[in-house]
Structure formats: structure tokens, C-alpha cells
Design an enzyme around this catalytic site. Structure first.
Site, PDB file in Angstrom:
ATOM      1  NE  ARG A  29      -2.094   2.526  -0.463  1.00 50.82           N
ATOM      2  CZ  ARG A  29      -1.120   3.181   0.159  1.00 50.82           C
ATOM      3  NH1 ARG A  29      -0.528   4.207  -0.426  1.00 50.82           N
ATOM      4  NH2 ARG A  29      -0.736   2.807   1.355  1.00 50.82           N
ATOM      5  CG  ASP A  30      -1.802  -5.810  -2.762  1.00 52.06           C
ATOM      6  OD1 ASP A  30      -1.339  -5.871  -3.919  1.00 52.06           O
ATOM      7  OD2 ASP A  30      -1.544  -6.636  -1.872  1.00 52.06           O
ATOM      8  CG  LEU A  31      -8.287  -3.847  -5.575  1.00 49.93           C
ATOM      9  CD1 LEU A  31      -9.074  -2.864  -6.424  1.00 49.93           C
ATOM     10  CD2 LEU A  31      -9.215  -4.742  -4.765  1.00 49.93           C
ATOM     11  CG  ASN A  35      -5.501  -9.525  -1.856  1.00 46.64           C
ATOM     12  OD1 ASN A  35      -5.172 -10.476  -1.153  1.00 46.64           O
ATOM     13  ND2 ASN A  35      -4.753  -8.451  -1.993  1.00 46.64           N
ATOM     14  CB  THR A  69       0.902  -7.429  -6.557  1.00 47.84           C
ATOM     15  OG1 THR A  69       0.620  -7.699  -5.166  1.00 47.84           O
ATOM     16  CG2 THR A  69       1.543  -8.651  -7.192  1.00 47.84           C
TER      17      THR A  69
END
Length: 212
Positions: A29-31, A35, A69
Site C-alpha cells: 500500500r505504499d510502494l 521504498n 503517497t
């Protein structure tokens, strides 16, 4: 930007890792680029996905909380009704940036960026795209589908013809690299250790690895 070959190799590693996550019902959910970590400055370096702080366990239901993001967020997230396909969209954004150096949907404000994500189709307008293969552009069109139902899963994306140049025998090497990295990672976070253990167990029992 990377060469198309380098970008293809990196994306196959990322999609392979996310395929294992999704198989174990873990959604990142935040690739995003921040990261994705390289062990060294070399393009051939080992790659690691970090920061599972917004990760969730997929219990065969849709997610409602808006997280991530914005530049990497799938359009369905803004409707607060999404699945693990949000990770596929984010990987598509990363692939686009690696190939051309720009984001596919970026406005001059947050609201304009969200509007573009929700309404505009992915475009290939710069001179850079003229030197890239039709397969790369077809791959991006598929993983950046607005309708998440039409978007491929991570495993389906790995079967796209863009990856054919790496499939033999590179895929086995990539899987071994991913396995080794997961076994080496040290983390004080209980969630990270749990995710890594599940992924490592799945890779260790992969037919490609078991075959020697």
C-alpha cells in the site's frame, strides 16, 4: 533513467517480490521509489522493498482507508474502495519513472494530480519513448489500467512478453537473490519479521528453487 534492459530487470524483481506478498495476502500500500533500496550504487545491486508500515492483511475484502503517497496512488484509492491491485498500479508508476524519468500523472497541485490519476490515460510523448520498445509501452498500459478489475495481478504481469528477455535463466537467479535477501534482513519490527518469514517460506518452497 535506466536502460530499458536494466529497468526490465529491476521491475521483474519487484513484481516477483510483490507476487509473493500477495500470495501470502500481504498488501504493501505504499510502494514508491523511496521504498526501493539498492544494496550498492550499482544497477546490478540487490534490491529490497522496505517500509511495510502501511501494509495490511488481505482478508478477501476491499480496503477503505486512503493511504499511500499521492503520485503513486491508484485511482480507486480515492474512492476508498480498493484491493491489492493498488500495488500493481504503484509498480507501474515506478516502471514509468525508471524508463523516462518523469511521473505519468503529475499536476501543479495535489488536486490536479488526483484529477489526472482519476481521468487521464497514460501517455508516451517525450523523445525518450521513441527509443523504447512497444512491449514496454504495452506493459505500462496494462498495469496502469484505471479499472482495477482489468489490471493484471502481479503473477499475470510477470508473464507479459516484456519480461521474455529475462525469463531464461535469469528468473531463477532473481528468485534465488530474493530468497537470500529475505533470509539476511534483520528488523526490529514484529510486522516486518512476520512478513519476511512468510515470504521466505514461500520462496524456499518455490518449484524454481526446489529444482536446484
Amino acid at each position: 533513467t535506466y536502460t530499458e534492459q536494466d529497468a526490465c530487470r529491476i521491475m521483474q524483481k519487484l513484481f516477483s517480490t510483490i507476487a509473493f506478498c500477495h500470495k501470502r495476502k500481504v498488501v504493501h500500500r505504499d510502494l514508491k521509489l523511496e521504498n526501493i533500496m539498492f544494496k550498492t550504487s550499482s544497477e546490478d545491486s540487490d534490491i529490497r522493498i522496505i517500509d511495510f508500515g502501511l501494509a495490511a492483511y488481505d482478508e478477501c475484502k476491499t480496503f477503505r482507508k486512503r493511504v499511500g503517497t499521492i503520485l503513486y496512488m491508484a485511482p480507486e484509492i480515492f474512492k476508498k474502495d480498493y484491493t491489492n491491485k493498488c500495488d500493481i498500479w504503484s509498480l507501474g508508476v515506478i516502471a514509468y519513472v525508471l524508463l523516462c524519468g518523469n511521473f505519468p500523472f503529475k499536476g501543479t497541485s495535489e488536486n490536479e494530480t488526483i484529477r489526472k490519476i482519476k481521468t487521464e490515460e497514460v501517455l508516451f510523448q517525450s523523445d525518450r519513448w521513441e527509443r523504447l520498445s512497444p512491449d514496454a509501452k504495452d506493459f505500462l498500459r496494462r498495469v496502469l489500467k484505471k479499472d482495477h478489475i482489468e489490471r493484471p495481478s502481479a503473477e499475470e504481469a510477470l508473464r507479459h512478453k516484456w519480461f521474455e528477455r529475462l525469463r531464461d535463466p535469469e528468473l531463477k537467479k532473481i528468485l534465488i537473490d530474493v530468497k537470500d535477501n529475505l533470509l539476511k534482513i534483520q528488523s526490529s519490527s514484529l510486522l516486518k519479521r512476520y512478513i519476511q518469514r512468510l515470504m521466505a517460506q514461500d520462496i524456499l518452497h518455490s518449484p524454481e528453487i526446489a529444482g536446484g
